[in-house]
Design a protein around this motif. Structure first.
Motif, PDB file in Angstrom:
ATOM      1  N   GLY A   1     -56.827  23.558 112.720  1.00 18.44           N
ATOM      2  CA  GLY A   1     -55.539  23.210 112.136  1.00 18.44           C
ATOM      3  C   GLY A   1     -54.819  24.432 111.593  1.00 18.44           C
ATOM      4  O   GLY A   1     -55.445  25.369 111.104  1.00 18.44           O
ATOM      5  N   GLY A   2     -53.508  24.432 111.726  1.00 19.23           N
ATOM      6  CA  GLY A   2     -52.700  25.533 111.200  1.00 19.23           C
ATOM      7  C   GLY A   2     -52.547  26.708 112.143  1.00 19.23           C
ATOM      8  O   GLY A   2     -52.010  27.745 111.768  1.00 19.23           O
ATOM      9  N   THR A   3     -52.995  26.563 113.394  1.00 20.41           N
ATOM     10  CA  THR A   3     -52.890  27.674 114.345  1.00 20.41           C
ATOM     11  C   THR A   3     -51.714  27.517 115.299  1.00 20.41           C
ATOM     12  O   THR A   3     -51.563  28.315 116.210  1.00 20.41           O
ATOM     13  N   GLY A   4     -50.896  26.492 115.095  1.00 16.25           N
ATOM     14  CA  GLY A   4     -49.676  26.361 115.887  1.00 16.25           C
ATOM     15  C   GLY A   4     -49.788  25.517 117.140  1.00 16.25           C
ATOM     16  O   GLY A   4     -48.971  25.651 118.044  1.00 16.25           O
ATOM     17  N   ARG A   5     -50.775  24.627 117.219  1.00 16.02           N
ATOM     18  CA  ARG A   5     -50.907  23.765 118.410  1.00 16.02           C
ATOM     19  C   ARG A   5     -49.666  22.915 118.615  1.00 16.02           C
ATOM     20  O   ARG A   5     -49.109  22.864 119.716  1.00 16.02           O
ATOM     21  N   THR A   6     -49.217  22.226 117.576  1.00 19.04           N
ATOM     22  CA  THR A   6     -48.054  21.349 117.687  1.00 19.04           C
ATOM     23  C   THR A   6     -46.816  22.153 118.051  1.00 19.04           C
ATOM     24  O   THR A   6     -46.027  21.740 118.906  1.00 19.04           O
ATOM     25  N   PHE A   7     -46.653  23.316 117.442  1.00 23.03           N
ATOM     26  CA  PHE A   7     -45.509  24.176 117.748  1.00 23.03           C
ATOM     27  C   PHE A   7     -45.508  24.542 119.231  1.00 23.03           C
ATOM     28  O   PHE A   7     -44.482  24.481 119.902  1.00 23.03           O
ATOM     29  N   ARG A   8     -46.668  24.921 119.763  1.00 22.91           N
ATOM     30  CA  ARG A   8     -46.756  25.293 121.179  1.00 22.91           C
ATOM     31  C   ARG A   8     -46.455  24.107 122.082  1.00 22.91           C
ATOM     32  O   ARG A   8     -45.769  24.257 123.089  1.00 22.91           O
ATOM     33  N   MET A   9     -46.958  22.936 121.727  1.00 23.58           N
ATOM     34  CA  MET A   9     -46.688  21.755 122.554  1.00 23.58           C
ATOM     35  C   MET A   9     -45.207  21.404 122.536  1.00 23.58           C
ATOM     36  O   MET A   9     -44.627  21.081 123.578  1.00 23.58           O
ATOM     37  N   LEU A  10     -44.589  21.480 121.357  1.00 20.11           N
ATOM     38  CA  LEU A  10     -43.152  21.219 121.261  1.00 20.11           C
ATOM     39  C   LEU A  10     -42.359  22.229 122.083  1.00 20.11           C
ATOM     40  O   LEU A  10     -41.384  21.871 122.759  1.00 20.11           O
ATOM     41  N   LEU A  11     -42.778  23.469 122.045  1.00 19.09           N
ATOM     42  CA  LEU A  11     -42.110  24.529 122.801  1.00 19.09           C
ATOM     43  C   LEU A  11     -42.202  24.271 124.301  1.00 19.09           C
ATOM     44  O   LEU A  11     -41.202  24.376 125.026  1.00 19.09           O
ATOM     45  N   ILE A  12     -43.377  23.907 124.777  1.00 21.89           N
ATOM     46  CA  ILE A  12     -43.571  23.650 126.208  1.00 21.89           C
ATOM     47  C   ILE A  12     -42.774  22.422 126.642  1.00 21.89           C
ATOM     48  O   ILE A  12     -42.098  22.444 127.676  1.00 21.89           O
TER      49      ILE A  12
END
Length: 132
Positions: A36-47
Motif C-alpha cells: 500500500g502507498g506505492t501508487g498502484r491505484t494511480f498507475r491503474m487510473l493513468l493507464i
C-alpha cells in the motif's frame, strides 16, 4: 500518457511495459503486486485514462466493493462478468455472457481489462474469464 512526469522510474517502467503490450496487441496477464502507498491505484487510473483518451475501450473490474469505488467506471467482477454461482463446483467454468450481447462486444473490443485485487478472486474466476 497523462501525468507521466509524476511517476517515479519504477512506476514509469511498469506503465511503459503495460502500454507497450497494449500498443503491440499482445495479450497476456500482468500482475501488479505492491505494498500500500506505492501508487498502484494511480498507475491503474493513468493507464485507464490513457487508453480511454485514445477512444479505445478499457474495462475495470474489482474483487471487492471498496476497490471498485477507487477507479472510475469500475464494477464488481462477479456482476460485470457474470460468474456462475457454483463457480467452485464446475470443472471448467465460463462467464454467463451471451455470445452476441453488448457486454461480449465490449469485452472483445477492450484493449485492456484491469482487475483490481485479482489475487483476492477465486482461481476459477480468472480461468472462467480467460476461457470465455
Amino acid at each position: 500518457m497523462y501525468s507521466v512526469p509524476l511517476l517515479n522510474p519504477q512506476q514509469r517502467e511498469v506503465c511503459g511495459t503495460l502500454m507497450k503490450a497494449v500498443d503491440d496487441g499482445n495479450s497476456g496477464l500482468f500482475f501488479l503486486d505492491a505494498p500500500g502507498g506505492t501508487g498502484r491505484t494511480f498507475r491503474m487510473l493513468l493507464i485507464l485514462a490513457t487508453i480511454r483518451a485514445r477512444s479505445d475501450i478499457a474495462v475495470a473490474v474489482a474483487s471487492s466493493g471498496i476497490a471498485a469505488t477507487l477507479l472510475e467506471g469500475c464494477r464488481m467482477a462477479h456482476s460485470l462478468l457474470k460468474f456462475p454461482l457454483n463457480l467452485q463446483t464446475i470443472e471448467q467454468p465460463t462467464c454467463n455472457i451471451v455470445k452476441n450481447s453488448a457486454m461480449s462486444k465490449v469485452l472483445i473490443a477492450a484493449k485492456i481489462i484491469i482487475w483490481v485485487e485479482c489475487t483476492m478472486a477465486y482461481k476459477r474466476a480468472l480461468e472462467a474469464l480467460v476461457r470465455t
